[in-house]
Scaffold this motif. Structure first.
Motif, PDB file in Angstrom:
ATOM      1  N   VAL A 338       0.842  -1.187   0.000  1.00  0.00           N
ATOM      2  CA  VAL A 338       0.000   0.000   0.000  1.00  0.00           C
ATOM      3  C   VAL A 338       0.883   1.246   0.000  1.00  0.00           C
ATOM      4  O   VAL A 338       1.547   1.535   0.992  1.00  0.00           O
ATOM      5  CB  VAL A 338      -0.923   0.021   1.230  1.00  0.00           C
ATOM      6  N   ALA A 412      -8.736  -1.737  -0.381  1.00  0.00           N
ATOM      7  CA  ALA A 412      -9.841  -0.924  -0.902  1.00  0.00           C
ATOM      8  C   ALA A 412     -11.143  -1.364  -0.245  1.00  0.00           C
ATOM      9  O   ALA A 412     -11.510  -2.531  -0.287  1.00  0.00           O
ATOM     10  CB  ALA A 412      -9.925  -1.069  -2.412  1.00  0.00           C
ATOM     11  N   TYR A 422      -7.429   4.874  -3.691  1.00  0.00           N
ATOM     12  CA  TYR A 422      -6.667   3.670  -4.032  1.00  0.00           C
ATOM     13  C   TYR A 422      -6.301   3.661  -5.515  1.00  0.00           C
ATOM     14  O   TYR A 422      -5.240   3.155  -5.897  1.00  0.00           O
ATOM     15  CB  TYR A 422      -7.475   2.430  -3.672  1.00  0.00           C
ATOM     16  N   SER A 425      -3.402   6.353  -6.013  1.00  0.00           N
ATOM     17  CA  SER A 425      -2.092   5.915  -5.540  1.00  0.00           C
ATOM     18  C   SER A 425      -1.498   4.801  -6.394  1.00  0.00           C
ATOM     19  O   SER A 425      -0.305   4.502  -6.279  1.00  0.00           O
ATOM     20  CB  SER A 425      -2.190   5.420  -4.093  1.00  0.00           C
ATOM     21  N   TYR A 427      -2.541   1.724  -6.135  1.00  0.00           N
ATOM     22  CA  TYR A 427      -2.756   0.459  -5.434  1.00  0.00           C
ATOM     23  C   TYR A 427      -3.806  -0.378  -6.147  1.00  0.00           C
ATOM     24  O   TYR A 427      -3.641  -1.589  -6.315  1.00  0.00           O
ATOM     25  CB  TYR A 427      -3.199   0.745  -3.994  1.00  0.00           C
ATOM     26  N   LEU A 428      -4.870   0.261  -6.558  1.00  0.00           N
ATOM     27  CA  LEU A 428      -5.975  -0.403  -7.255  1.00  0.00           C
ATOM     28  C   LEU A 428      -5.886  -0.059  -8.737  1.00  0.00           C
ATOM     29  O   LEU A 428      -5.727   1.111  -9.099  1.00  0.00           O
ATOM     30  CB  LEU A 428      -7.304   0.071  -6.681  1.00  0.00           C
ATOM     31  N   VAL A 500      -5.635  -5.945  -7.836  1.00  0.00           N
ATOM     32  CA  VAL A 500      -4.616  -5.581  -6.847  1.00  0.00           C
ATOM     33  C   VAL A 500      -3.465  -6.571  -6.992  1.00  0.00           C
ATOM     34  O   VAL A 500      -3.687  -7.778  -7.094  1.00  0.00           O
ATOM     35  CB  VAL A 500      -5.175  -5.635  -5.410  1.00  0.00           C
TER      36      VAL A 500
END
Length: 597
Positions: A338, A412, A422, A425, A427-428, A500
């Motif tokens: 993350v 998320a 998310y 960033s 991340y997702l 992810v």
């Protein structure tokens, strides 16, 4: 001329090095039986990886199960463990664990501030094997309002792992989590539950500047620390042990520690317990022992940074055997990384999302490689096996838009939490189509399309002929009971689609110091080292590096800590019926006040 001054000394009966479940269990047990106990902790807070865990402990035959009318024979547990562990089954240590675990639960539940709730619906992972349990073999800590703990003790407690919280608020597996998930689907009772829980959390942040409603691992640590404080245990943080002391006969008699005031010699008349958390953050040992980790840095652990193998090093310095001949050197867990705006990288454990209907795990070729609803250990073991030598060990957890609004996908959160932080960033990852998502992730688009199409057709029928997902009680319990025909299987078909990236991680290590059934450290000849005990992740795993059920880190840690504390106190027999005085999940000391009191 030697002008070195002798170190200041402190005397006690038992010195415990480390303050996770194993160390605190040993400390509380020894103190209850009248011994003077000192606990030293390397970090500036207590709890280790225990505080960041789910808090559940596998303790088959426990008195809470008996109170609910579930009485299983030890041979049933042995049958199941033999089926899972195979040639790694250690009869003496397994028998010691199975004999002591029920007494451990009864002791803490009745005699200390550590009360438990029963894991009535928590199934053993390999449900098709003979002897597998379908509930009541696990116990978890009863939630605790931290106001019941002295402020001086509370200040030395490790906070909830942020990645597994909701803005710092812990959510307990079971009814608490189910109500939060139902809130994301508009259920009025769920919305009310989530509202008052989060409202109290905000009040706690305003008045105490920390989460006060302790659940999961923080509740376990909090209750153990309260128990230790009630019994007069001397807990010292920021005090790493640097050397063990021995007498002329080779008996371990204490340790040298580095305290904030300087070096100190602690003499322990009865012995020393090592419980410093194993070696998950020892990069060199990871390089030597972890598969497909060529530099030791291709691994992300959920254990605090202080767990660098200190206890194992201390044990080896006095001749203890470091056992690496286990099925797996670590308790694997799939994790995602993350990214935060301050540059920090968080580590999120994929425990719950993999079993929910409408999500699968794939490698870069777009192919599934595992029953995603099985245990976290199985996911990483299969990922390691499926990854060719020289390739990066990674996978992607794939889901559609319906899934991400109903369930978490990694960190998320579902509705009403927005997804854009998310996505922003990185991340997702989001794609309008399966092919677009695959290209953004570096997955073979045609391979992923074929995999999703096959999975969807089978999911609608409620079957998974490739990996058997949803065929066991463990799989189905982790799914969604309202999803038909199979709680663990649902199609991935409504765009946009999300992914992810998932990489290998662990909760802790399984390789460790070899011990006997009394938690005594063994030398290379298999003989006990007088005065030295080992528990927790410093101890070679009693399950031989296998993962037969959730809670097989904490269950043995608490149990062998209890065994060590009793042995140090000279208590060698179990008296009375197991859990004869168990009051149930609602009773016991230290309940405190407030919404989780």
């Amino acid at each position: 001329m030697n002008t070195k001054q002798p170190l200041p000394t402190v005397d006690c009966d038992v010195l415990v090095i480390g303050s996770g479940a194993g160390g605190l269990s040993a400390a509380v047990t020894a103190a209850y039986h009248g011994l003077k106990v000192i606990v030293v902790e390397k970090a500036d807070v207590c709890g280790g990886a225990t505080s960041w865990s789910g808090g559940w402990a596998w303790a088959p035959g426990n008195p809470l199960a008996q109170k609910e009318g579930v009485r299983e024979d030890k041979d049933t547990f042995r049958t199941y463990l033999r089926g899972v562990l195979g040639e790694d089954y250690q009869e003496d240590n397994v028998d010691a664990f199975l004999e002591a675990a029920p007494h451990m639960v009864g002791f803490f539940h009745d005699k200390t501030s550590l009360q438990f709730v029963p894991g009535s619906k928590i199934n053993d992972i390999y449900g098709k094997l003979p002897g597998a349990g379908t509930g009541n073999r696990s116990v978890g800590p009863k939630p605790l309002n931290a106001r019941a703990i002295k402020p001086t003790v509370r200040a030395r407690m490790r906070h909830q792992l942020y990645e597994t919280s909701f803005l710092g608020m812990g959510i307990m597996a079971g009814p608490d989590l189910s109500k939060f998930l139902s809130a994301s689907q508009g259920n009025p009772k769920g919305l009310f539950h989530a509202g008052w829980r989060f409202g109290f959390h905000l009040l706690d942040l305003l008045t105490h500047r920390r989460n006060m409603q302790l659940v999961n691992g923080t509740a376990l640590t909090g209750r153990l620390m309260k128990s230790a404080d009630d019994l007069g245990v001397d807990i010292r943080v920021s005090t790493p042990a640097t050397a063990l002391l021995k007498d002329d006969d080779g008996t371990v008699t204490g340790a040298v520690v580095r305290s904030p005031e300087g070096e100190l010699q602690i003499n322990a008349a009865r012995g020393v317990v090592l419980a410093s958390g194993g070696f998950p953050n020892d990069v060199q040992r990871r390089k030597e022992l972890f598969p497909k980790t060529p530099t030791g840095r291709e691994h992300w652990t959920l254990a605090p940074g202080e767990t660098t193998g200190d206890g194992i090093n201390l044990a080896q310095s006095v001749g203890a055997s470091f056992k690496t001949a286990v099925k797996s050197p670590a308790a694997w867990c799939p994790v995602s990384l993350v990214p935060y705006r301050n540059g920090r990288t968080g580590v999120f454990p994929h425990i719950m999302d993999r079993a929910k209907p409408g999500s699968i795990g794939v490698r870069a070729d777009g192919q599934r490689f595992v029953n995603e609803a099985n245990g976290y250990y199985d996911y990483v073991e299969a990922l390691l096996a499926a990854t060719p030598e020289g390739e990066t060990v990674e996978s992607w957890q794939i889901a559609d838009s319906r899934f991400v609004r109903r369930f978490p996908l990694g960190m998320a959160k579902p509705l009403p939490v927005p997804l854009f932080p998310y996505l922003r960033s990185g991340y997702l990852i989001k794609g309008r189509t399966i092919e677009e998502l695959a290209e953004k992730c570096g997955i073979d688009p045609a391979g992923l399309r074929r995999t999703v199409a096959r999975f969807n057709a089978n999911a609608r029928a409620g079957v998974d002929p490739d990996f058997g997902r949803g065929e066991t009680a463990f799989n189905r319990y982790g799914g969604d009971a309202g999803n038909k025909p199979n709680p663990s299987l649902g199609p991935i078909e409504k765009g946009p689609f999300y992914a992810v990236r998932v990489v290998p991680g662990s909760f802790g290590t399984f390789a460790g110091v070899e011990t006997d059934g009394r938690s005594r450290a063994l030398n290379h000849d298999g003989e006990p080292i007088p005065g030295l005990y080992v528990t927790g992740n410093d101890q070679a795993n009693v399950m031989g590096g296998h993962y037969p059920a959730g809670g097989i880190n904490l269950g043995p840690a608490l149990t062998f800590g209890y065994i060590a504390g009793r042995d140090l106190a000279g208590v060698d027999t179990y008296r009375g019926a197991v859990g004869a005085g168990v009051t149930g999940a609602g009773g016991g000391a230290g309940a405190g006040k407030g919404p989780l009191g």
